[in-house]
Design a protein around this motif. Structure first.
Motif, short mmCIF file in Angstrom:
data_model
loop_
_atom_site.label_atom_id
_atom_site.label_comp_id
_atom_site.label_asym_id
_atom_site.label_seq_id
_atom_site.Cartn_x
_atom_site.Cartn_y
_atom_site.Cartn_z
N GLU A 91 -2.86 4.15 -10.52
CA GLU A 91 -2.15 2.91 -10.21
C GLU A 91 -2.02 2.73 -8.70
N HIS A 92 -3.12 2.41 -8.03
CA HIS A 92 -3.09 2.21 -6.59
C HIS A 92 -4.06 1.10 -6.22
N ARG A 93 -3.73 0.36 -5.14
CA ARG A 93 -4.54 -0.80 -4.77
C ARG A 93 -5.96 -0.41 -4.37
N SER A 121 0.82 -1.21 0.00
CA SER A 121 0.00 0.00 0.00
C SER A 121 0.85 1.26 0.00
N GLU A 122 2.17 1.11 0.37
CA GLU A 122 3.07 2.25 0.40
C GLU A 122 3.99 2.32 -0.81
N ARG A 170 4.87 -0.03 -4.48
CA ARG A 170 4.51 -1.20 -5.26
C ARG A 170 5.75 -2.03 -5.61
N TYR A 216 -4.72 9.17 -5.00
CA TYR A 216 -3.58 8.31 -5.32
C TYR A 216 -3.28 8.19 -6.80
N LEU A 241 0.76 -4.18 -9.44
CA LEU A 241 1.14 -3.81 -8.08
C LEU A 241 1.62 -5.00 -7.25
N GLU A 274 -9.08 10.01 2.91
CA GLU A 274 -8.53 8.68 2.70
C GLU A 274 -9.38 7.62 3.39
#
Length: 973
Positions: free
Chosen positions: A774-776, A581-582, A584, A771, A812, A734
């Protein structure tokens, strides 16, 4: 027993009897004698009912009776024919009856006392089973008892009791083929039970409502049953059924005089008879070429000239490999060395067969018999060459063997024929349609070795299987047998040698490792440096030394305590950098760091418990983020215990650890224990910070997901909505995105799809703004939105979101993360709705493999993936493959999910369709109806629609037009 008008269907055995030509008899003997005759008949019949546990429902010339068990109905019918014959001789009136027996569902309804006083029956029986048994009775000849397939099979499970004095004539069980009954869609298999000289023991004729369906492949006539003598084999008495297959049944028999035991394999299918002939031919060749071998089961006799067609084989008291393991208390109760030795013995038997050109093609536990030697050691015997092949037909000529009635010799030697074997053990080249070779047998043996090593006969060899096998030597042996390229696989003879040298090879490995210790340490240092940038190891070592110095030098405690806190913050940040999450692409590195830290911290920070708990809490969080909840739970439990001891029961730090522990237990499927720690965390935070604090919202979100999976939907909705309200009021964007996602999940589950879509779209917009693409969290929102749109039938929109979610998750997390499994499942569901079965199957299998690897076989995600794959296979008509998957899923859900949970219902519905398509209609109906009714009120959407279509297909297939129309109206509404 009392039934209300709304009673649910009950599975019962129904029997209808009818006196033959009763009207003509009445005219012939007159009213007075007829009244006496019928009175005595009814007393006689009711005495038999009491003796055999029957319940009388209706009475005309005969009776409609209900029994709990088919065997009781058969015993009643046999006794009824005998007593009726005796009564007729006594009254000097020929009395004969016809009897029909059927197993099916009925609804029992008790009439009011007032209606009974006016002449109504006490109990009414309704349902399709009633006209079905009436058709059976009307088809029967005088003195004949006819049964449908289920009643026939169930009644033959135990020996029939025949009343003393009525035992003349041997009992016979016969199959008469299929008949088309008026009002019933599919033909019905008709069977008979009766005694020679008493019953007709002949196929019934046709009527205007019933016609016979000619099937050239079905072999009618005699069938085996407990307690009867084998035709053509005097003194051999059948004991029990021990197996079955597409060809027919396998029965155990005992010699009346010697007590010897034999196994008889009967064939009822003319087309499948070739398989028995093939087996006899191949085993004869093996004996001629190799002599009598203890590791290949012998065939002692056979008959292919007249009914019954059979093959006689030697008996193994321990049974098949899987039965022997069950009897021993399960695979884990048998020492690993013994299991490996069994595989070595099978390998030797296969090698011998291969040496004379014989392929087995179906190596699996059910085809391996176990004999127990006097010293208690198991001895494996390779059996059942029914789909085996011969690579060199000239061997038969050289051995002087003529294939038994084998008119098409090429069928014995054509490598592309004779069946494919069992899918779980099929080599990749066979799945691709390529010819069988000795390498395919080696692959099947490798799968068996893998299963016996890990202790699970249901597991397939799939990507990542190596993680299940701790012993590197056995891992090497399995890999050499299941190699993807056939020509690179180990020969079975060599595999046997390797397994026999297992201890020697282990000792060699230990010696080699001892010699290479220095080199291995150097390689590890280089690998560690490459993973974490060179300086991490030095930092960790220096940190450990420094922390130990703090414990020893009390006079510098204050200054060094501050240093310890700085080190703690540094290491916390370090581990967080490995969290997907911080940053990839770090899942492999993170696992390496976590495992290294888990090994070092308990010892090196023993004198710094608070720092130790900080690190353990962070490591547990990252473990869970990597999809490793089973690794996260124990380390978080240790952290919670330390913080409770060091900081107190109401410490905020303890609350933080508890919420992480609750999330890990949730992901591991331990819902009740997750609720307990989450409520404890919530209580601490509310007492410290108030009920509207954002930290309380964090607990509420995990609590909502746990309640959702436990089918506590109202509680889940309340928890999720409270969390969203807290985050909106606080303006924490968030956390609000995560809260909206959890709220959407609950709304989706209770069928409020438009509200769920709104929640997911808002969450997606927030995640993108925070984000980027490209983020989970972005991929999670896309995945959820895709499933929601699919459920509403908006496939084009769904495809965009589902496809993007899978792509982002692969980028990711790699290909083995649980979020990839979730995205693969979502896209598979969409492809299934669009008719792309190949794509849906591929992604469903990928999803199942990932969940099994991450969570194990009993987790809710894994069970859901099993049910989804079964759905995909069932839609393709591949019910033989789908049924065990659906059954495993249902059994797992029933053991772990809450009653009424939609997951149970989905598995029920899919299993019900499998059973229906395989002709097991009585079992299928309650599965289908219960599954639909639950899904209709919980999950809804396409799940409920699919379940409804299955119910409609069932009633259309069984000819129940009224019920089918009732459910079609639901579809229209």
């Amino acid at each position: 027993m009392s039934e209300s008008p709304s009673a649910s269907p009950q599975l019962r055995t129904l029997l209808i009897s009818d006196l033959v030509d009763s009207t003509a008899m009445l005219e012939r003997i007159g009213d007075q004698r007829a009244a006496e005759l019928f009175a005595r008949h009814d007393r006689m019949a009711r005495d038999l009912m009491r003796a055999h546990g029957a319940r009388e429902i209706d009475r005309t010339d005969g009776f409609l009776l209900l029994f709990e068990r088919p065997i009781s109905a058969v015993e009643y019918a046999l006794a009824y024919h005998d007593h009726l014959d005796s009564l007729g001789r006594e009254m000097r009136v020929p009395l004969q009856a016809r009897v029909g027996i059927h197993v099916g569902e009925v609804i029992l309804r008790t009439n009011d006392a007032a209606d009974i006083a006016r002449g109504a029956k006490p109990v009414e029986a309704e349902g399709l089973a009633k006209p079905m048994v009436a058709r059976m009775m009307s088809l029967a000849l005088p003195r004949q008892t006819l049964l449908t397939r289920t009643a026939f099979d169930l009644a033959r499970r135990a020996e029939i009791r025949i009343e003393e004095g009525n035992a003349e004539g041997r009992l016979q069980w016969l199959a008469h083929g299929r008949y088309q009954l008026k009002g019933v869609t599919d033909p019905v298999e008709v069977y008979e039970v009766g005694r020679e000289g008493v019953a007709p023991l002949a196929a019934p004729g046709e009527t205007d409502k019933i016609r016979r369906v000619v099937d050239p492949d079905t072999i009618t006539g005699w069938r085996p049953a407990p307690g009867i003598e084998m035709p053509l084999r005097p003194n051999w008495i059948l004991q029990k059924k021990v197996g079955m297959g597409g060809f027919g049944d396998v029965w155990l028999a005992e010699h009346r005089k010697t007590g010897d035991m034999r196994v008889f394999k009967f064939c009822y299918d003319a087309h499948r008879l070739t398989g028995l002939k093939r087996e006899v031919t191949l085993v004869r060749l093996l004996k001629e070429e190799l002599g009598d071998r203890r590791d290949i089961a012998r065939i002692l006799d056979w008959n292919f000239d007249e009914q019954p067609y059979f093959l006689e084989a030697e008996y193994s008291s321990a049974g098949s490999l899987d039965a022997w393991l069950d009897h021993a208390g399960g695979i884990s109760s048998v020492p690993l060395e013994t299991r490996v030795e069994v595989v070595a013995q099978v390998a030797e038997a296969l090698a011998a067969a291969h040496s004379v050109g014989v392929l087995h093609k179906d190596v699996k536990p059910g085809n391996i018999l176990i004999a127990v030697d006097p010293d208690g050691r198991p001895r494996a015997q390779l059996a059942d060459f029914g789909i085996g092949l011969l690579t060199d037909r000239e061997r038969l000529d050289r051995a002087g063997i003529t294939a038994v009635s084998f008119t098409e010799m090429e069928g014995l030697t054509d490598l592309s024929t004779a069946g494919a074997g069992t899918r779980l053990y099929l080599a990749p080249e066979l799945l691709e349609g390529k010819p069988a070779t000795v390498h395919a047998d080696a692959y099947a043996l490798g799968v068996l070795l893998y299963q016996l090593v890990i202790g699970d006969l249901t597991r397939a060899v799939s990507p990542g299987w190596e993680r299940d096998v701790e012993d590197p030597i056995l891992r090497q042996d399995i890999a050499s047998a299941v190699e993807g390229h056939p020509e690179r696989r180990i020969e079975v003879r060599h595999l046997a040698e390797c397994l026999r040298r297992l201890e020697e090879r282990r000792a060699e490995r230990v010696r080699r490792l001892a010699e290479e210790t220095r080199a291995i340490r150097a390689r590890r240092r280089r690998r560690w440096a490459a993973l974490v940038g060179g300086g991490l190891v030095l930092v960790l070592l220096a940190t450990g030394i420094q922390l130990r110095r703090v414990a020893l030098e009390g006079q510098r405690a204050n200054r060094e305590a501050e240093k310890a806190r700085q080190v703690s913050r540094f290491l916390v940040d370090l581990f967080r950098l490995a969290d997907p999450s911080e940053a990839r692409g770090n899942s492999v590195t993170a696992r390496e760091i976590l495992d290294q830290g888990a090994r070092r911290i308990p010892e090196e920070l023993a004198e710094q418990p608070v720092v130790q708990a900080d690190l353990m809490t962070t490591m547990g969080q990252v473990y869970n983020g990597l999809g490793l909840p089973r690794s996260a739970v124990p380390i978080l439990e240790q952290a919670a215990a330390i913080r409770r001891r060091e900081l107190g029961e109401d410490a905020p730090e303890l609350a933080a650890t508890l919420v992480l522990l609750g999330d890990a237990r949730l992901q591991a499927g331990a819902y009740d224990s997750a609720i307990a720690v989450l409520e404890a965390s919530r209580a601490i935070r509310e007492s410290r910070f108030g009920p509207r604090d954002t930290t309380v919202g964090e607990v509420l979100l995990v609590l909502a997901e746990t309640q959702r999976r436990m089918a506590r939907y109202e509680d889940a909705l309340s928890s999720a909505q409270q969390a969203v309200d807290i985050y909106r009021a606080a303006g924490v964007r968030e956390a609000l995105a995560s809260g909206l996602s959890r709220l959407g999940n609950v709304l989706f589950t209770i069928q409020r799809f438009s509200e769920a879509e709104t929640s997911f779209r808002e969450a997606l917009a927030l995640a993108r703004s925070l984000y980027g693409e490209e983020h989970r969290l972005v991929s999670q929102m896309m995945n959820n939105l895709g499933v929601t749109l699919t459920a509403q039938g908006r496939f084009a929109e769904a495809a965009v979101f589902a496809g993007d979610a899978l792509r982002i998750n692969r980028t990711l997390n790699g290909n083995q993360h649980w979020e990839v499994g979730a995205s693969a499942w979502a896209l598979a569901l969409l492809l299934l709705q669009q008719g792309d079965h190949a794509g849906a199957e591929r992604l469903s299998r990928e999803s199942l493999q990932i969940f099994e690897a991450v969570y194990g076989p009993d987790n809710q995600f894994t069970l859901g993936a099993l049910a989804n794959l079964a759905w995909v296979l069932t839609d393709q008509g591949r019910c033989e493959e789908a049924e065990p998957l659906a059954r495993r899923a249902l059994e797992g859900f029933l053991a772990s999910a809450a009653p009424g949970h939609w997951s149970v219902a989905q598995a029920q519905s899919v299993l019900g369709e499998c059973l229906m398509m395989r002709g097991r209609l009585a079992e299928a109906e309650p599965m289908l109806v219960e599954g639909y009714e639950t899904l209709r009120t919980t999950q809804g959407g396409l799940w409920a629609r699919a379940a409804l279509e299955r119910v409609i297909r069932y009633y259309e297939r069984t000819g129940n037009r009224e019920r089918a129309e009732s459910f079609r109206q639901r579809r229209a509404g």
